[in-house]
Design a protein around this motif. Structure first.
Motif, PDB file in Angstrom:
ATOM      1  N   UNK A 102       3.193  13.596   7.212  1.00 50.95           N
ATOM      2  CA  UNK A 102       3.790  12.385   6.647  1.00 50.95           C
ATOM      3  C   UNK A 102       2.828  11.725   5.657  1.00 50.95           C
ATOM      4  N   UNK A 103       1.530  11.897   5.883  1.00 50.65           N
ATOM      5  CA  UNK A 103       0.542  11.386   4.943  1.00 50.65           C
ATOM      6  C   UNK A 103       0.653  12.106   3.603  1.00 50.65           C
ATOM      7  N   UNK A 104       0.744  13.422   3.629  1.00 50.93           N
ATOM      8  CA  UNK A 104       0.895  14.182   2.374  1.00 50.93           C
ATOM      9  C   UNK A 104       2.131  13.734   1.619  1.00 50.93           C
ATOM     10  N   UNK A 105       3.217  13.552   2.329  1.00 48.53           N
ATOM     11  CA  UNK A 105       4.467  13.157   1.696  1.00 48.53           C
ATOM     12  C   UNK A 105       4.388  11.748   1.125  1.00 48.53           C
ATOM     13  N   UNK A 106       3.717  10.847   1.846  1.00 47.31           N
ATOM     14  CA  UNK A 106       3.584   9.489   1.333  1.00 47.31           C
ATOM     15  C   UNK A 106       2.796   9.473   0.030  1.00 47.31           C
ATOM     16  N   UNK A 107       1.645  10.143   0.004  1.00 48.37           N
ATOM     17  CA  UNK A 107       0.814  10.097  -1.195  1.00 48.37           C
ATOM     18  C   UNK A 107       1.417  10.869  -2.369  1.00 48.37           C
ATOM     19  N   UNK A 108       2.421  11.714  -2.097  1.00 47.92           N
ATOM     20  CA  UNK A 108       3.157  12.381  -3.166  1.00 47.92           C
ATOM     21  C   UNK A 108       4.230  11.499  -3.788  1.00 47.92           C
ATOM     22  N   UNK A 109       4.506  10.349  -3.184  1.00 49.15           N
ATOM     23  CA  UNK A 109       5.515   9.448  -3.740  1.00 49.15           C
ATOM     24  C   UNK A 109       5.085   8.935  -5.115  1.00 49.15           C
ATOM     25  N   UNK A 110       6.045   8.568  -5.957  1.00 49.74           N
ATOM     26  CA  UNK A 110       5.677   7.914  -7.220  1.00 49.74           C
ATOM     27  C   UNK A 110       4.870   6.645  -6.951  1.00 49.74           C
ATOM     28  N   UNK A 111       3.994   6.323  -7.858  1.00 48.94           N
ATOM     29  CA  UNK A 111       3.120   5.163  -7.671  1.00 48.94           C
ATOM     30  C   UNK A 111       3.907   3.895  -7.413  1.00 48.94           C
ATOM     31  N   UNK A 112       5.012   3.708  -8.108  1.00 48.40           N
ATOM     32  CA  UNK A 112       5.778   2.473  -7.919  1.00 48.40           C
ATOM     33  C   UNK A 112       6.350   2.373  -6.511  1.00 48.40           C
ATOM     34  N   UNK A 113       6.675   3.512  -5.889  1.00 46.19           N
ATOM     35  CA  UNK A 113       7.171   3.486  -4.512  1.00 46.19           C
ATOM     36  C   UNK A 113       6.059   3.123  -3.538  1.00 46.19           C
ATOM     37  N   UNK A 114       4.861   3.655  -3.759  1.00 45.91           N
ATOM     38  CA  UNK A 114       3.738   3.299  -2.900  1.00 45.91           C
ATOM     39  C   UNK A 114       3.377   1.821  -3.057  1.00 45.91           C
ATOM     40  N   UNK A 157      -8.562 -13.671  10.045  1.00 46.26           N
ATOM     41  CA  UNK A 157      -8.486 -12.552   9.105  1.00 46.26           C
ATOM     42  C   UNK A 157      -8.012 -11.267   9.798  1.00 46.26           C
ATOM     43  N   UNK A 158      -7.243 -10.475   9.064  1.00 46.04           N
ATOM     44  CA  UNK A 158      -6.833  -9.127   9.497  1.00 46.04           C
ATOM     45  C   UNK A 158      -5.906  -9.136  10.705  1.00 46.04           C
ATOM     46  N   UNK A 159      -5.236 -10.235  10.952  1.00 48.82           N
ATOM     47  CA  UNK A 159      -4.228 -10.321  12.003  1.00 48.82           C
ATOM     48  C   UNK A 159      -2.912 -10.746  11.361  1.00 48.82           C
ATOM     49  N   UNK A 160      -1.874  -9.937  11.544  1.00 47.80           N
ATOM     50  CA  UNK A 160      -0.592 -10.268  10.940  1.00 47.80           C
ATOM     51  C   UNK A 160       0.343  -9.086  10.923  1.00 47.80           C
ATOM     52  N   UNK A 161       1.339  -9.105  10.028  1.00 50.09           N
ATOM     53  CA  UNK A 161       2.365  -8.060  10.018  1.00 50.09           C
ATOM     54  C   UNK A 161       1.961  -6.852   9.177  1.00 50.09           C
ATOM     55  N   UNK A 162       2.505  -5.713   9.547  1.00 47.76           N
ATOM     56  CA  UNK A 162       2.416  -4.533   8.691  1.00 47.76           C
ATOM     57  C   UNK A 162       3.442  -4.644   7.578  1.00 47.76           C
ATOM     58  N   UNK A 163       3.270  -3.832   6.544  1.00 50.39           N
ATOM     59  CA  UNK A 163       4.302  -3.707   5.522  1.00 50.39           C
ATOM     60  C   UNK A 163       4.502  -2.228   5.220  1.00 50.39           C
ATOM     61  N   UNK A 164       5.729  -1.882   4.803  1.00 48.10           N
ATOM     62  CA  UNK A 164       6.131  -0.487   4.677  1.00 48.10           C
ATOM     63  C   UNK A 164       6.870  -0.257   3.365  1.00 48.10           C
ATOM     64  N   UNK A 165       6.714   0.937   2.792  1.00 48.12           N
ATOM     65  CA  UNK A 165       7.488   1.246   1.583  1.00 48.12           C
ATOM     66  C   UNK A 165       8.966   1.453   1.938  1.00 48.12           C
ATOM     67  N   UNK A 166       9.851   0.936   1.111  1.00 48.52           N
ATOM     68  CA  UNK A 166      11.271   1.018   1.418  1.00 48.52           C
ATOM     69  C   UNK A 166      11.852   2.405   1.297  1.00 48.52           C
ATOM     70  N   UNK A 167      11.164   3.301   0.588  1.00 51.84           N
ATOM     71  CA  UNK A 167      11.724   4.635   0.326  1.00 51.84           C
ATOM     72  C   UNK A 167      11.378   5.669   1.392  1.00 51.84           C
ATOM     73  N   UNK A 168      10.590   5.307   2.418  1.00 51.26           N
ATOM     74  CA  UNK A 168      10.139   6.296   3.395  1.00 51.26           C
ATOM     75  C   UNK A 168      10.145   5.683   4.791  1.00 51.26           C
ATOM     76  N   UNK A 169      11.310   5.467   5.388  1.00 51.31           N
ATOM     77  CA  UNK A 169      11.369   4.783   6.691  1.00 51.31           C
ATOM     78  C   UNK A 169      10.694   5.549   7.825  1.00 51.31           C
TER      79      UNK A 169
END
Length: 323
Positions: free
Chosen positions: A64-76, A128-140
């Motif tokens: 899943x890491x390989x696939x994420x980093x292969x996404x277009x920059x705007x998606x990341x 600091x460093x406590x809070x929500x994660x965020x995720x790209x919308x194109x890779x659930x």
């Protein structure tokens, strides 16, 4: 104070089998803890096998890491870390400089931690460093895989922290007061291949020590991790099938009165192929006070240094991030 035998000068990194210690036998745990003790004094690094994390989990997160980093920059950039209040999300190339004075690191990343909502006490305190994660919308599917991985690493980190306590002749649950609101983060990393050291001493990850308590690193098959040995020379820490690499962070020398090491390491990928790794960083509660444990102090000696985990980590974040 316990009298420890002198540490030898290490020129290699040992493999420690955790399988028997995970079965729960006290005598076996003590034996495994002694192996941790030796490695902690000689390099601060060791491989772990028999850790109980299935291969489909480790292979799955690397895929899943390989696939994420292969996404277009705007998606990341849909999950740009610059939009996060707690260093979660996508880190563009050259976002971090681990070796002060050198060029920014030749890597990109994606980081998550415990997903804390606005009503969590630590979020309300603005820590600091406590809070929500965020995720790209194109890779659930990224969320599903990474959250499962983080939970598994949390269990493994607790086992390793217990062994760390045993290795210091302390009760296995000695560090448990720091578990209630402990911190953990996992980071997908992608290192492009380099012909050699780049301009401005640019490496994939510049020479550095880790900041906190324990790091658990999953490597792919490419290699590139180098660790300083007992003579100060760089030695390879190549991928070993079925293992993680564990290293101790900068709080450990504080908590062991200098007995255990937090060792320099770096990444240089010259393999001609892209490298992927997944480090997980485990730390005790933000308010936990790090100081030398009793078994590392002579009679009547006071701990020479005291600092909260949170203050220490916050200082290190400010030093190494360029944005």
């Amino acid at each position: 104070m316990i009298e420890y035998t002198p540490a030898k000068v290490a020129t290699s990194i040992p493999v420690i089998d955790l399988s028997a210690s995970l079965a729960g036998d006290a005598e076996v745990k003590s034996s495994t803890a002694w192996e941790v003790h030796k490695a902690a004094r000689e390099t601060g690094f060791f491989y772990i096998s028999g850790h109980g994390v299935p291969s489909e989990v480790t292979e799955g997160i690397l895929e899943v890491s390989r696939r994420f980093f292969d996404l277009p920059t705007e998606d990341k950039l849909d999950a740009d870390i610059n939009h996060s209040s707690c260093y979660r999300g996508y880190e563009p190339p050259a976002f971090q400089t681990l070796d002060t004075g050198s060029a920014a690191d030749n890597k990109e990343g994606f980081q998550i931690g415990k997903d804390l909502g606005p009503d969590h006490p630590y979020v309300r305190r603005g820590l600091p460093n406590h809070g929500p994660n965020q995720w790209p919308g194109t890779m659930p599917e990224l969320k599903t895989v990474m959250e499962d991985y983080l939970l598994r690493m949390h269990d493994l980190a607790h086992h390793l922290t217990g062994l760390l306590a045993l290795s210091l002749d302390l009760p296995e649950n000695y560090f448990a007061p720091g578990y209630a609101e402990d911190a953990i983060s996992s980071r997908l990393l992608h290192y492009p291949s380099q012909d050699g050291v780049g301009e401005g001493n640019q490496l994939g990850a510049g020479a550095h020590t880790d900041w906190g308590l324990i790091t658990i690193l999953l490597q792919d098959s490419i290699g590139g991790l180098e660790v300083a040995d007992g003579n100060g020379d760089w030695i390879q820490a190549p991928p070993v099938d079925g293992t993680f690499v564990v290293n101790l962070g900068d709080l450990v020398p504080v908590m062991t009165n200098g007995l255990y090491l937090s060792n320099m390491h770096r990444v240089l990928n010259t393999a001609g192929a892209r490298r992927y790794s997944v480090p997980t960083f485990y730390d005790l509660d933000y308010d936990y006070v790090a100081e030398a444990v009793p078994t590392t102090l002579a009679e009547g000696e006071s701990a020479p240094e005291r600092i909260t985990v949170g203050d220490h980590l916050t200082n290190m974040f400010r030093r190494t991030y360029t944005a």
